[in-house]
Write an enzyme that holds these catalytic residues in place. Structure first.
Site, mmCIF file in Angstrom:
data_model
loop_
_atom_site.group_PDB
_atom_site.id
_atom_site.type_symbol
_atom_site.label_atom_id
_atom_site.label_comp_id
_atom_site.label_asym_id
_atom_site.label_seq_id
_atom_site.Cartn_x
_atom_site.Cartn_y
_atom_site.Cartn_z
ATOM 1 N N GLU A 176 74.953 -21.541 35.547
ATOM 2 C CA GLU A 176 74.363 -22.398 34.514
ATOM 3 C C GLU A 176 74.420 -23.870 34.955
ATOM 4 O OE1 GLU A 176 73.985 -21.673 29.805
ATOM 5 O OE2 GLU A 176 76.003 -22.164 30.443
ATOM 6 N N GLY B 110 80.049 -26.697 27.017
ATOM 7 C CA GLY B 110 80.509 -25.375 26.602
ATOM 8 C C GLY B 110 81.274 -24.638 27.686
ATOM 9 N N ARG B 111 80.678 -24.565 28.887
ATOM 10 C CA ARG B 111 81.308 -23.758 29.943
ATOM 11 C C ARG B 111 82.520 -24.447 30.558
ATOM 12 N NH1 ARG B 111 76.296 -25.426 30.914
ATOM 13 N NH2 ARG B 111 75.799 -26.782 32.691
ATOM 14 N N GLU C 224 73.504 -16.136 17.591
ATOM 15 C CA GLU C 224 74.384 -14.961 17.722
ATOM 16 C C GLU C 224 75.699 -15.190 16.982
ATOM 17 O OE1 GLU C 224 72.878 -16.588 20.144
ATOM 18 O OE2 GLU C 224 72.005 -15.223 21.619
ATOM 19 N N HIS D 253 85.260 0.957 46.519
ATOM 20 C CA HIS D 253 84.747 2.328 46.394
ATOM 21 C C HIS D 253 83.346 2.330 45.783
ATOM 22 C CE1 HIS D 253 88.610 4.187 47.475
ATOM 23 N NE2 HIS D 253 89.065 3.022 47.047
ATOM 24 N N LYS E 86 65.226 -18.798 23.779
ATOM 25 C CA LYS E 86 65.706 -18.904 22.385
ATOM 26 C C LYS E 86 64.537 -19.178 21.446
ATOM 27 C CE LYS E 86 70.183 -21.109 23.273
ATOM 28 N NZ LYS E 86 70.941 -22.328 23.049
ATOM 29 N N LYS F 48 80.423 -24.955 19.291
ATOM 30 C CA LYS F 48 80.301 -26.415 19.366
ATOM 31 C C LYS F 48 79.292 -26.905 18.334
ATOM 32 C CE LYS F 48 79.060 -29.758 22.952
ATOM 33 N NZ LYS F 48 78.904 -29.926 24.398
#
Ligand code: G6Q
Length: 537
Positions: A353, A267-268, A212, A384, A505, A206
């Protein structure tokens, strides 16, 4: 307006009810034969059976009152109509506009956002068709075979989860990879066997400034240029999805290859924007559009249905009941479907978030518990592994079981086994097995019987879906998006910002400088030591 008086009255009532119902077993509650029907609600392809929670009709009524007194109806309308409800970032919240297939106008700052949304969708359709048909050629004239999405957080989790979820509907001639971590291993392990001449990168960001993503985008650029040795090759091997056209151009991506989105898409919540472009290439435009229709159906249900029939509202209220009144501070999402293996990770961001906040809308420290810790894995693998704790541990873990009626790969026997396990787990969690029952059916050894006893009374929802298709997938994701919205409204927190990711950050930027230069270290002794250890001082 919130009605604080009614809210508080219902809250106090629920606190008292919680103490009472904790003393009643689920076995007793299920003596009422109509219980499952009373606490089951369906819409479109989804049915939610929430009867295995420690609730009764009075509790549900008071929970609905909490929603009413939080002015939820009005808050939902505000979101859908484009009001700037993301106050701390001064933005509208309009992921619902991205899948507004009925195309009614939605205005932000006097402008109908549907015009641009439809333009971008059309552009995505044309570009994805070109790639799928092999008409998009790499710089040396080869067909594109590999699609690599580079993005992180909201620009990664959704596309990656959805590409896997809808793999059955995907184009198997293309390879898909998703690179998010700044760890160079992620890049090299995922692309090193690809031919650069056949590889197309989608840089999904965005802001187009995320550390990253930009580091990985630069690795990709280096990799492409090392192979083709011509700056012009960038135009044929990179597409950008971003709101920041300036930065995209600086990177060298052809302006014709930019897919836009807008700051009213968080974003999410961005999977149905151009962030879902890799998904569109994978499943094709028609399937992508079916998915949008599924989202839209759930959106309209959320907007219009009475709370007592409204799936996102019900799911949210059950979550609030477990979190705030029974004190169960986490939730496990356990899909009985391998295609949904990344769904818990996706929901983890969406929920944690959004609602991992401790300051309310008035700027005060919250006085109640907010978002739960969300985690999960697909069943039956978890059975399991960590189910031991869910069945017999000291912590209570409310569970959302997600299962499908139809199997997609024609192996009915396997599917019968899978779904039987899901139903069995819910039953076992709810009713357990008493000490006496163990003595009667398993062993006469009292010591051993204690270890084999299951207390039961552990809550779960069964989310039952006809089959996993693009449309039902859209319905499912929208269900959870809106669930989270409802909880944020009731807790009176802002669900659409994420200031909590900023501090780390900023600290990382400072430390990177110190690692790469000879600077005096003035952190605490632990951080200083860690930096020195890394520099091998
Ligand atoms: C999501 C968050 C966050 C964001 C990433 C990537 O809601 O805002 O996860 O999606 O930080 O941001 P960019 O898309 O700007 O690279």
């Amino acid at each position: 307006m919130r009605d604080e008086k009614i809210f508080k009255d219902n809250w106090s009532f629920l606190e008292k009810e919680a103490q009472k119902i904790k003393k009643i077993s689920m076995r007793d509650l299920f003596l009422d034969k109509s219980r499952a029907n009373d606490f089951t609600q369906s819409f479109s392809d989804i049915t939610i059976d929430y009867s295995m929670n420690r609730i009764n009709k009075d509790i549900m009524k008071a929970l609905f009152n909490l929603a009413e007194s939080s002015d939820l109806k009005n808050e939902i309308k505000k979101m859908f109509s484009g009001e700037k409800i993301n106050i701390t970032e001064s933005r509208a919240v309009l992921h619902t506009a991205l899948r507004n297939v009925s195309n009614n106008p939605i205005y932000v700052d006097g402008k109908d956002v549907m015009t641009e949304i439809n333009q971008v969708l059309e552009k995505m359709k044309n570009l994805s068709n070109k790639i799928i048909k092999g008409e998009w050629k790499g710089f040396t004239g080869k067909k594109i075979k590999n699609i690599v999405n580079i993005g992180i957080g909201g620009s990664d989790l959704g596309p990656k989860m959805a590409q896997l979820a809808l793999k059955k509907y995907s184009n198997r001639d293309l390879n898909f990879r998703f690179i998010s971590n700044v760890d160079e291993t992620n890049f090299y392990e995922d692309v090193k066997f690809f031919d650069p001449e056949e590889t197309l990168f989608i840089i999904s960001s965005k802001t187009f400034t995320t550390e990253e993503t930009m580091a990985n985008a630069n690795l990709a650029k280096k990799w492409i240029l090392a192979s083709m040795k011509d700056i012009e090759s960038i135009k044929k091997h990179f597409i950008a999805v971003s709101t920041n056209a300036g930065e995209v151009k600086k990177f060298g991506i052809d302006p014709d290859n930019i897919l836009e989105f807008w700051d009213f898409v968080g974003g999410r919540y961005s999977l149905t924007s151009a962030i879902g472009f890799s998904l569109m290439i994978s499943i094709g435009y028609d399937n992508f559009y079916e998915m949008l229709k599924g989202y839209h159906e759930m959106d309209m249900h959320f907007l219009n249905a009475d709370f007592s029939e409204n799936l996102p509202v019900i799911l949210a209220l059950i979550g609030i009941w477990n979190n705030n009144f029974l004190g169960y501070n986490n939730i496990a999402i356990l899909p009985y479907d391998e295609y949904l293996s990344r769904f818990p990770a996706y929901l983890q961001q969406l929920d944690m978030e959004s609602n991992g906040k401790s300051i309310d809308k008035n700027g005060d420290k919250v006085k109640l518990e907010t978002g739960p810790i969300l985690w999960g894995e697909p069943g039956t693998n978890g059975q399991h592994a960590f189910y031991q704790l869910i069945h017999q541990g000291t912590k209570i873990v409310p569970v959302d079981f997600i299962g499908f009626r139809k199997d997609l790969n024609g192996e009915k026997d396997s599917h019968d086994r899978l779904i039987s396990n899901m139903f069995a787990q819910a039953e076992a969690l709810c009713f357990g097995k008493t000490f006496e029952e163990v003595l009667e059916t398993e062993t006469k050894d009292e010591f051993l019987a204690k270890h084999k006893t299951f207390e039961g009374n552990r809550p779960s929802n069964k989310i039952l879906i006809t089959e996993l298709s693009p449309k039902t997938f859209g319905e499912l994701v929208a269900l959870y998006e809106h669930k989270i919205f409802v909880q944020g409204i009731i807790w009176n927190i802002f669900s659409f910002d994420q200031w909590g990711v900023q501090l780390g950050k900023v600290c990382a930027k400072k430390i990177l400088k110190e690692i790469q230069n000879s600077l005096e270290l003035n952190h605490d002794s632990s951080t200083n030591n860690a930096i020195k250890w890394y520099k091998n001082i």
